[in-house]
Each structure stands twice: as structure tokens, then as C-alpha cells.
Enzyme design. Structure first.
Site, mmCIF file in Angstrom:
data_model
loop_
_atom_site.group_PDB
_atom_site.id
_atom_site.type_symbol
_atom_site.label_atom_id
_atom_site.label_comp_id
_atom_site.label_asym_id
_atom_site.label_seq_id
_atom_site.Cartn_x
_atom_site.Cartn_y
_atom_site.Cartn_z
ATOM 1 C CE LYS A 59 50.345 27.229 2.783
ATOM 2 N NZ LYS A 59 50.020 26.059 1.754
ATOM 3 C CB CYS A 60 46.466 26.026 9.964
ATOM 4 S SG CYS A 60 47.236 27.664 10.550
ATOM 5 N NE ARG A 142 52.227 24.785 9.868
ATOM 6 C CZ ARG A 142 52.635 24.696 8.510
ATOM 7 N NH1 ARG A 142 51.923 25.234 7.948
ATOM 8 N NH2 ARG A 142 53.891 23.972 8.368
HETATM 9 N N1 LIG Z 1 49.066 16.296 9.196
HETATM 10 C C1 LIG Z 1 50.067 17.625 9.135
HETATM 11 N N2 LIG Z 1 50.997 17.885 9.923
HETATM 12 C C2 LIG Z 1 51.401 18.868 9.926
HETATM 13 N N3 LIG Z 1 51.441 19.737 8.975
HETATM 14 C C3 LIG Z 1 50.440 19.507 7.836
HETATM 15 C C4 LIG Z 1 49.767 18.335 8.027
HETATM 16 N N4 LIG Z 1 49.126 18.191 6.843
HETATM 17 C C5 LIG Z 1 49.163 19.229 6.028
HETATM 18 N N5 LIG Z 1 50.313 20.165 7.073
HETATM 19 C C6 LIG Z 1 50.756 21.343 6.286
HETATM 20 O O1 LIG Z 1 49.724 22.172 6.387
HETATM 21 C C7 LIG Z 1 49.994 23.211 5.181
HETATM 22 C C8 LIG Z 1 48.816 23.291 4.207
HETATM 23 O O2 LIG Z 1 47.667 24.040 5.088
HETATM 24 P P1 LIG Z 1 46.377 24.145 4.111
HETATM 25 O O3 LIG Z 1 45.892 22.733 3.695
HETATM 26 O O4 LIG Z 1 45.461 24.805 5.146
HETATM 27 O O5 LIG Z 1 46.771 25.077 3.098
HETATM 28 S S1 LIG Z 1 45.904 26.095 2.295
HETATM 29 O O6 LIG Z 1 45.547 27.244 3.045
HETATM 30 O O7 LIG Z 1 44.497 25.343 1.964
HETATM 31 O O8 LIG Z 1 46.576 26.420 1.056
HETATM 32 C C9 LIG Z 1 51.163 22.659 4.398
HETATM 33 O O9 LIG Z 1 52.314 23.509 5.145
HETATM 34 P P2 LIG Z 1 53.589 23.677 4.408
HETATM 35 O O10 LIG Z 1 54.510 22.476 4.185
HETATM 36 O O11 LIG Z 1 54.633 24.691 5.389
HETATM 37 O O12 LIG Z 1 53.355 24.504 3.072
HETATM 38 C C10 LIG Z 1 51.202 21.181 5.083
HETATM 39 O O13 LIG Z 1 52.552 20.619 4.962
#
Ligand SMILES: Nc1ncnc2c1ncn2[C@@H]1O[C@H](COP(=O)(O)OS(=O)(=O)O)[C@@H](OP(=O)(O)O)[C@H]1O
Length: 201
Positions: A59-60, A142
Site C-alpha cells: 500500500k505504498c 509512505r
Molecule cells: N504516484 C502516487 N502518489 C501517491 N500515491 C500513490 C501513487 N501511486 C499509487 N499510490 C497509492 O498507493 C496505493 C497502492 O499501493 P500499492 O500498489 O503498493 O498497493 S498493493 O500493496 O500492491 O496492493 C494506493 O493508495 P490508496 O489510494 O490509499 O489505496 C494508491 O493510491
């Protein structure tokens, strides 16, 4: 062993990735594929020479990081999460199984796989080291509370129990006001509890 890459989700690269229009990206990928053919199993490709692993954190933005890196023609990515080092049933299948999960690549290309649960699974650092101590490890983090809420939201959306799970505050804060660090979404945000294993191996 580890070389750490701390990436700010708000970086210019991240913003670029978020705002690139989908049709434009499609044409960009078509042109890039023509100039740098990838993923074809032909005589000039081979299984990974150079491997980098996105080990977490869940989720980061691990998916976004992988997709951004994949925009570079020198990068190949594994399809889906491989979960070789963290799942005993996969690990028992051996390195040949892992290699077959990887895409073919050209000489000089870097193959990247991402499995966010690697970061928090105790056996993984030693297993990766046993395979190849020079593998590059990528870790994206994050703001911890935002990550925990994001984790909670995903777990809640997947939950099939009725009534729905209690609000985040109820799970994260005990009735006496103390923080419930045993609650998994919070526990996974305590990065230092996992980081030391990677630094010590
Ligand atoms: N560029 C950028 N900037 C800020 N936030 C971002 C970005 N890209 C992905 N995200 C947020 O990252 C969350 C998904 O993380 P992951 O891809 O690691 O998820 S997972 O663990 O594979 O399920 C998911 O968070 P949530 O929206 O809280 O679910 C995405 O919105």
C-alpha cells in the site's frame, strides 16, 4: 547486502505517471515496443541477468513504482506478484520455478519483480541473499498512518463478514487510549521492526 532506494510518492516522476493520458501512453508504448522489442522469446533474449526486486511496502505505491520503471526500455517486469521467497510452497519448487516466472530479456536489461509481502516475511532476506547477494532491492515507503488507513480500507473492502468491520480508530486505539500496535495494518507501518532483518542479513 541491500541497496535501498527511498522514493517519494510525490516526486516529479510520480506526478508524470499519474497525469500521462492513457491514449498517449498507448502510442508511446507502441513506438517503444517497435524500437526496443521486449518480452519476445527469441534467440537474442534470455532469462534475467540483472534482477531487481520491489520488496514493499504494501500500500505504498509498489505497483506505481513498477509501472514507472517499466516505462524505461531497459526494464522488463514479471507479470503479477511472484511470491517466491515468502510462500513456502512456491519456495520449495526451487529456483528453476522462479526463473520460469520471469520474462525473457535482452542483454543489459534489468528484470524487476514486485511482491510487497517480502518486506515483512522473516525468511525472505536470507532466501534472497542465498540466491544472489547482489540483487538490487527497491523499497518504497509512505507516511505510516496514511499507509495503515489505506491497508485498513482495502481489508475492509475485501471483508465478507457482516456487519462490516469496526471503524479504523476502534481497531487502532485501545479503550484506554493506547495505540494497538498489534493491529496488523498498524504493525506493518512500523517499518523499523522489519528493516533491521534486511540490514543484518
Ligand atoms: N504516484 C502516487 N502518489 C501517491 N500515491 C500513490 C501513487 N501511486 C499509487 N499510490 C497509492 O498507493 C496505493 C497502492 O499501493 P500499492 O500498489 O503498493 O498497493 S498493493 O500493496 O500492491 O496492493 C494506493 O493508495 P490508496 O489510494 O490509499 O489505496 C494508491 O493510491
Amino acid at each position: 547486502m541491500a541497496e535501498w532506494l527511498y522514493t517519494d510518492l510525490g516526486s516529479a516522476l510520480g506526478i508524470y505517471f499519474c497525469f500521462i493520458p492513457q491514449p498517449l501512453k498507448y502510442f508511446y508504448n507502441v513506438i517503444r515496443a517497435a524500437r526496443h522489442p521486449r518480452g519476445r522469446n527469441n534467440a537474442s533474449t534470455t532469462l534475467h541477468h540483472y534482477l531487481a526486486i520491489i520488496i514493499g511496502v504494501r500500500k505504498c505505491g509498489t505497483r506505481a513504482l513498477l509501472e514507472m520503471l517499466y516505462l524505461h526500455p531497459g526494464v522488463q517486469k514479471a507479470a503479477g506478484e511472484v511470491h517466491f521467497f515468502d510462500r513456502d510452497d512456491n519456495y520449495k519448487r526451487g529456483l528453476e520455478w522462479y526463473r520460469k516466472k520471469m520474462p525473457h530479456s535482452f542483454r543489459g536489461q534489468v528484470t524487476i519483480e514486485k511482491s510487497p509481502s517480502y518486506f515483512v516475511t522473516p525468511e525472505v532476506p536470507e532466501r534472497i541473499r542465498a540466491m544472489n547477494a547482489s540483487v538490487k532491492l527497491l523499497l518504497i515507503v509512505r507516511e505510516p498512518v496514511t499507509r495503515a488507513v489505506s491497508d485498513y480500507t482495502q481489508l475492509r473492502s475485501h471483508a465478507t463478514t457482516s456487519p462490516p468491520s469496526p471503524p479504523f480508530e476502534k481497531l487502532a486505539i485501545r479503550p484506554d487510549g493506547s495505540v494497538n500496535a498489534g493491529y496488523r495494518p498498524l504493525a506493518l507501518s512500523l517499518y523499523h521492526n522489519f528493516m533491521h532483518r534486511w540490514l543484518e542479513v
